[in-house]
Design an enzyme around this catalytic site. Sequence first.
Site, PDB file in Angstrom:
ATOM      1  CE  LYS A  36      -0.527   0.228   5.026  1.00  0.00           C
ATOM      2  NZ  LYS A  36      -1.293  -0.673   5.839  1.00  0.00           N
ATOM      3  NE  ARG A 131      -6.537  -1.591  10.523  1.00  0.00           N
ATOM      4  CZ  ARG A 131      -6.161  -1.684   9.273  1.00  0.00           C
ATOM      5  NH1 ARG A 131      -4.875  -0.762   8.916  1.00  0.00           N
ATOM      6  NH2 ARG A 131      -6.396  -2.389   8.306  1.00  0.00           N
TER       7      ARG A 131
HETATM    8  C1  LIG Z   1      -0.527  -1.529   6.390  1.00  0.00           C
HETATM    9  C2  LIG Z   1      -0.854  -2.804   7.029  1.00  0.00           C
HETATM   10  C3  LIG Z   1       0.256  -3.664   7.567  1.00  0.00           C
HETATM   11  C4  LIG Z   1       1.694  -3.493   7.070  1.00  0.00           C
HETATM   12  O1  LIG Z   1       2.270  -2.630   8.070  1.00  0.00           O
HETATM   13  P1  LIG Z   1       3.651  -2.146   8.040  1.00  0.00           P
HETATM   14  O2  LIG Z   1       3.857  -1.555   9.462  1.00  0.00           O
HETATM   15  O3  LIG Z   1       3.964  -1.486   6.925  1.00  0.00           O
HETATM   16  O4  LIG Z   1       4.508  -3.501   8.495  1.00  0.00           O
HETATM   17  C5  LIG Z   1      -0.202  -4.986   7.843  1.00  0.00           C
HETATM   18  N1  LIG Z   1      -1.522  -5.298   8.095  1.00  0.00           N
HETATM   19  C6  LIG Z   1      -2.339  -4.419   7.847  1.00  0.00           C
HETATM   20  C7  LIG Z   1      -3.898  -4.770   8.195  1.00  0.00           C
HETATM   21  C8  LIG Z   1      -2.111  -3.182   7.412  1.00  0.00           C
HETATM   22  O5  LIG Z   1      -3.013  -2.263   7.273  1.00  0.00           O
END
Ligand SMILES: *Cc1c(COP(=O)(O)O)cnc(C)c1O
Length: 280
Positions: A36, A131
Amino acid sequence: MTVPRLEIELKKIGHNVKELRDLFGYKGISVTAVTKAVLGSPEIANALVKGGISSIGDSRIANISKMRKAGIKAQFILIRTPMVSEAADVVRYADISLNSEISVMKQLSKYAVEQGKNHKVVLMVEMGDLREGIMPSDLEKTVEETIHLESISLVGIGTNLACYGGIKPNEEKMQGLSSIANDIQNRYGIKLEIVSGGNSANYEWFMTTDDIGLINNLCIGEAILLGCDTLHRREIPNLYTNTFTLIGEVIELKIKPSVPYGEVCKMLLAMCPSLRIRVI
Ligand SMILES: *Cc1c(COP(=O)(O)O)cnc(C)c1O
């Protein structure tokens, strides 16, 4: 070449992903690489796949469809609960989505039937970060409803800490998730292929735990892309942290006061504390 520009070293990203895949794989944890932060860049996705990744996660369906259309061969996971309005595209482009609402999964089911597909879901469990996720006390009911949805397969559960509420993915939280997974497997006689413990912030837990329990997957973005442990902002050994370089021209170079002076009004440029620029 134009400036400013961002130079991205795919070889270094490829190296990071190989190292992390081996590191986590050593204890039996698979890595879903998260794209992302790079808007699903097919070039970067390709470097990840070359580095041995077979599962890619992104929070936007547009990024997933972009990678698919570019011919990236991987399993694609939408790593957040889908918007109802995009349910048809989620079924079309993602193999798996993370979910926490039965009403959304009913829509996924409807479109999966319509498209003659089977869509896989991972149920997100609320473990304190607030979240997204089903409260553990409501999980049983949701699991029951999910397994009865047509053309939907429940393939796992997951949680994502250190995200919204800054709650640490520690031993207690990971054991909690493991035990929830264990209960579901026993109660419903199903095997959860995926028990996803979180993200780059799980590095410390992973390095210090003696027992990963049933956790068998992590969704990793920043540790691959920037080589750091997001909990402490420390470099992870053997990884490159200089994968992205912002190249700009210095157009003014003077010694000035460190604070603005005069009558204060609206600030045009809010200082972004997380932005680090290296002048080379
Ligand atoms: C963005 C995201 C991740 C990755 O997080 P990082 O800190 O970049 O490793 C993992 N799981 C979910 C649900 C996310 O939204």
